[in-house]
Scaffold this active site. Structure first.
Site, PDB file in Angstrom:
ATOM      1  N   HIS A 262     -41.656 -27.935   6.610  1.00  9.82           N
ATOM      2  CA  HIS A 262     -40.921 -26.961   5.816  1.00  9.82           C
ATOM      3  C   HIS A 262     -41.147 -25.598   6.469  1.00  9.82           C
ATOM      4  CE1 HIS A 262     -39.715 -24.538   2.406  1.00  9.82           C
ATOM      5  NE2 HIS A 262     -39.253 -25.615   1.810  1.00  9.82           N
TER       6      HIS A 262
ATOM      7  N   ARG B 258     -35.437 -16.887   0.028  1.00 10.97           N
ATOM      8  CA  ARG B 258     -34.377 -16.482   0.960  1.00 10.97           C
ATOM      9  C   ARG B 258     -33.012 -16.545   0.282  1.00 10.97           C
ATOM     10  NH1 ARG B 258     -35.298 -20.660   5.095  1.00 10.97           N
ATOM     11  NH2 ARG B 258     -36.934 -21.438   3.721  1.00 10.97           N
TER      12      ARG B 258
END
Lengths: 604, 258
Positions: free
Chosen positions: A237, A257
């Site tokens: 990840h 994000r």
């Protein structure tokens, strides 16, 4: 000859995460004498950390959802390397498995009309993750645990299994291990064994995995003669915490994000604009202004490059750090503080806010986070027959993360919890049928048992040897550096050399103290599995000369259609445990029947 | 950088003592990190439980400076200056060092009668979010057993364990009792076998809960009220005698759920 305690069952299940618990429920419900064995206390397995939800095409939010669409999403997410039959069974059966949890007491979040609520997730075309806030794994493990307890399954906690034991005919007939509280040895004989040991992230330095994820099941299966497939496919990840030590590797949600957070290097540059691969260029913003317009209004610009696929982002972060533009603790900066108001951040990202505030002392409304890729999940695993979970050696059944094939080269979020339920049940069925059809008492080989016990106790006999903790740290450093998210042929060859050295050194490990609850010794007995697991990942990564899903080769940066047709199969035909010789060869992946292949031809 | 001194209890069921370890302090560490560094550098056999290291599994409970804490969620820089004392949970027998025998809790878990819903209706069960929120609060429990550790009914009275389930299981009984679909009646069990009446609501359990579950206010007190209604309310007693019913039948529960 070493003494040991003995137990006899029809079916034993090694591992008590979601898959093991579900397998135990199935075997017990079918009337078999069933034992569940786990390394920790019941209910503490890594499943407890899953957050987002369990994927199942129930259609509670989008009635147009179907198992076919879930199947298609899963295969495409796995870059078509998946075992099609597993992906099909998974998509077809997940809804029933989720409903079943509810009948056993799980309390999922609800839709306004009182049904199970489903949320959106990456790679899933429709909202299909049944969830409980951001603690779905806890809900699932507790529900299954309470079911197991109510069925009076025999549970053996804090028992470390060292290896599987076959009978004279080579049929898996039990397992040998020790009680962690006392250090005393124990042997379980069984007509069928289910492996549900979970993942393997503890071979890497930055990982979201707990101490238990040492690849025990992968290694034990290989040592017992079973096939492993596609071990090179490991999911990193892109954003795990890297600082402070206490939370190194802990996940930072992609939602940061999604809600406007950007990645910067030590020079303050928003570097993702420099890493837009050709295939994504047409749909990705080429200036900060355009990307910021997209956040406000998706029709006013193209997507921000911070939201490129995970492997792209992780690769970019890796390159920045290697180029000396990393953050003080070896990551990059994830900054939302300068881009959104404190109120917005606290409202949209409450758990991230508290995670950083409590553990890092970082106020993400005022300062940037430090993040870097973290080892998260292994798609590769034991090769199984989809319908029964049967491995390629008789008497052995496998479910959950330790099994391979279901997720291909890359797993979609939410598909792991459903995987545990669907294939935990199927492995429980497979093992039950096998045990019921097996005549005579299982007779695990005494020589194998004694060998395992001698090996396990050897660290107490030595003096002036290696410290297991230091060896583990060096293994993690090495795997992180040479077999991390971005791989090259040269580095993989070097890693194989390093693994030879580490294996020799592991044979000289010394531990102090007694056998009762001795973590140093426990770690020493985990090392052989970690070394075998690391070697399998490295061998697979060396031989898959392409980039696909969770496997990225700098020297072969694109997917190769020929490699898309094969599993890389590893086996150890001549035994030898951690010192054995591993053979690796490509074998064709099972061919999808036409009615399923058609699903990929429609224009979506 | 300065040093940190840890006084860690070492020993087993036969006894033991605190051992002092001094290490260079490192920025941002939690207590569990320091324990891990002691293991790696000074005492490889120092026993402690841990799994997730993120406050989600409830394995690393210990008494830090005398208070039950998850070691993975206790930052060193938020403890007072000076040596840090780490001891095992007091309410449970010691296995070794910081590891205790918590099997009492698993035995109590076996006594809880299973969830018993009515048969699943076509299209699945229906429940409203508002009706399950209390149950969801109780199901946040990570089974760290710190509420059991501080509960004075068993902390200082080993003999009470035979007939006292403790706060962790009071919220489990409450969760089932308040579940919209459950058909069992556990009120007599809670009163007699689980010893709910012995709790005198000092709220120690609520104070230490890392999940901030309001154990006393939301589970124990409402359960005490329900038990009183079931066992001691003369009007309700008479009503039951006449109507011969204890709780909604499975059929009624299904109708309610739909």
């Amino acid at each position: 000859m070493a003494e040991y305690e003995s137990h006899d069952y029809d079916v034993i299940i090694i591992g008590a995460g979601g898959a093991g618990l579900r397998a135990a429920i199935e075997a017990k419900a079918r009337g078999l004498r069933t034992a569940l064995i786990c390394k920790s206390l019941l209910g503490k397995a890594h499943t407890v950390m899953a957050e987002g939800g369990v994927a199942a095409a129930m259609g509670n939010v989008y009635p147009e959802d179907s198992w076919q669409i879930h199947f298609r999403d899963t295969m495409r997410g796995g870059k078509m390397l998946n075992n099609w039959r597993m992906a099909q069974l998974h998509a077809q059966e997940a809804p029933d498995r989720v409903q079943e949890l509810e009948a056993w007491g799980a309390l999922f979040d609800r839709t306004p009309d009182g049904r199970i609520l489903q949320r959106d997730f990456g790679g899933h075309r429709f909202a299909r993750l049944a969830h409980v806030g951001d603690r779905t794994g806890l809900e699932m493990i507790r529900t299954l645990q309470q079911r197991v307890v109510s069925m009076d399954v025999d549970v053996f906690m804090e028992c470390k299994i060292l290896g599987l034991v076959a009978d004279a005919e080579g049929v898996v007939s039990g397992a040998v291990g020790y009680w962690r509280p006392t250090g005393e040895m124990v042997v379980f004989s069984a007509k069928a064994v289910v492996l549900a040991t979970g993942g393997a992230g503890k071979s890497w330095k930055y990982t979201s995995n707990s101490w238990e994820c040492t690849g025990d099941g992968h290694a034990m299966a290989l040592w017992a003669g079973a096939d492993l497939i596609d071990m090179e496919c490991v999911q990193f990840h892109p954003t795990g915490m890297v600082w402070p030590l206490s939370v190194r590797g802990l996940l930072v949600t992609e939602g940061v994000r999604g809600d406007g957070g950007v990645l910067r290097n030590s020079e303050g540059t928003r570097f993702m604009f420099n890493y837009v691969a050709e295939m994504f260029r047409a749909e990705t913003a080429d200036s900060e202004e355009e990307a910021d317009r997209w956040y406000e209004d998706h029709s006013a610009g193209r997507r921000t490059p911070e939201l490129l696929p995970r492997d792209e982002v992780a690769r970019a972060i890796n390159t920045e750090v290697k180029a000396g533009r990393g953050s003080p603790h070896g990551g990059v900066f994830l900054d939302i503080a300068t881009r959104r108001s404190p109120e917005y951040i606290r409202r949209r990202l409450p758990s991230m806010y508290h995670q950083f505030m409590e553990l890092a002392g970082v106020d993400i409304t005022a300062e940037p986070m430090e993040v870097g890729p973290t080892c998260h999940y292994i798609m590769g695993g034991v090769r199984v027959e989809a319908d029964t979970g049967a491995a390629t050696v008789p008497g052995l059944f496998v479910a959950g993360e330790v099994a391979g094939g279901m997720h291909g080269a890359n797993r979609l979020g939410g598909n792991s919890l459903s995987d545990l339920l669907v294939f935990g049940r199927r492995a429980g069925m497979g093992a039950s049928d096998y045990a019921a059809g097996r005549s005579g008492a299982p007779k695990p080989d005494e020589g194998e048992i004694q060998h395992s016990i001698t090996e396990a106790l050897a660290p107490f006999e030595r003096t002036d040897g290696e410290n297991p903790y230091e060896l583990h740290q060096e293994l993690q450093e090495m795997m992180q550096t040479l077999v991390g998210i971005i791989r090259t042929g040269d580095e993989l060859e070097r890693a194989l050399g390093e693994l030879d050295v580490l294996r020799d050194r592991a044979a000289k490990v010394t531990v102090g103290g007694g056998r009762a609850y001795n973590p140093g010794w426990n770690l020493a007995t985990d090392l052989p599995a970690m070394l075998t697991l690391s070697r399998c990942v490295t061998l697979g990564a060396r031989d898959r000369k392409e980039s696909r899903g969770g496997h990225t080769r700098e020297d072969f940066p694109t997917a190769d259609p020929e490699f898309g047709k094969v599993n890389l199969v590893q086996r150890q035909p001549s035994g030898g445990g951690v010192n054995g010789d591993i053979k690796i060869a490509p074998e064709p992946i099972p061919e999808m029947p036409p009615e399923l292949a058609e699903l990929f031809e429609e224009s979506h | 950088m300065s040093d940190v001194t840890m006084n860690v209890w070492r020993g087993d069921g036969d006894g033991g003592d605190f051992a002092e370890y001094t290490l260079p302090s490192q920025e941002g560490e939690v207590v569990l990190d320091v324990i891990h560094r002691i293991q790696a550098t000074q005492a490889g056999d120092l026993a402690c439980r841990w799994n997730c290291k993120a406050g989600k599994c409830g394995s690393c409970s210990a008494e830090v400076n005398g208070k039950p804490r998850l070691m993975c969620m206790t930052r060193m820089d938020q403890l007072p200056e000076g040596p840090v004392t780490v001891a095992p949970m007091k309410a449970f027998p010691i296995i070794r060092d910081l590891v205790t025998d918590v099997s009492f809790n698993f035995e109590m878990a076996k006594q809880v009668p299973a969830f018993a819903p009515p048969p699943r209706p076509e299209g699945g069960y229906r429940m409203q979010q508002i009706d399950i929120e209390r149950g969801q609060e109780f199901r946040k429990c990570i089974e760290c057993f710190m509420c059991q550790d501080v509960c004075h009914v068993i902390r200082d009275h080993e003999e009470n364990k035979a007939h006292y389930a403790g706060p962790r299981f009071f919220i489990r009984y409450a969760e089932l009792e308040m579940h919209p679909l459950d058909t069992n009646d556990r009120r007599e069990l809670v009163r007699q076998k689980a010893g709910l009446g012995m709790c005198n609501i000092t709220k120690c359990c609520t104070e230490v809960c890392p999940e901030h579950i309001k154990i006393t206010d939301n589970a124990i007190i409402p359960m005490k009220e329900r038990v009183v209604d079931a066992s001691y309310d003369p009007v309700a007693w008479l009503g039951r005698k006449i109507l011969r019913r204890q709780k909604a039948s499975p059929g009624e529960a299904a109708a309610h759920g739909a």
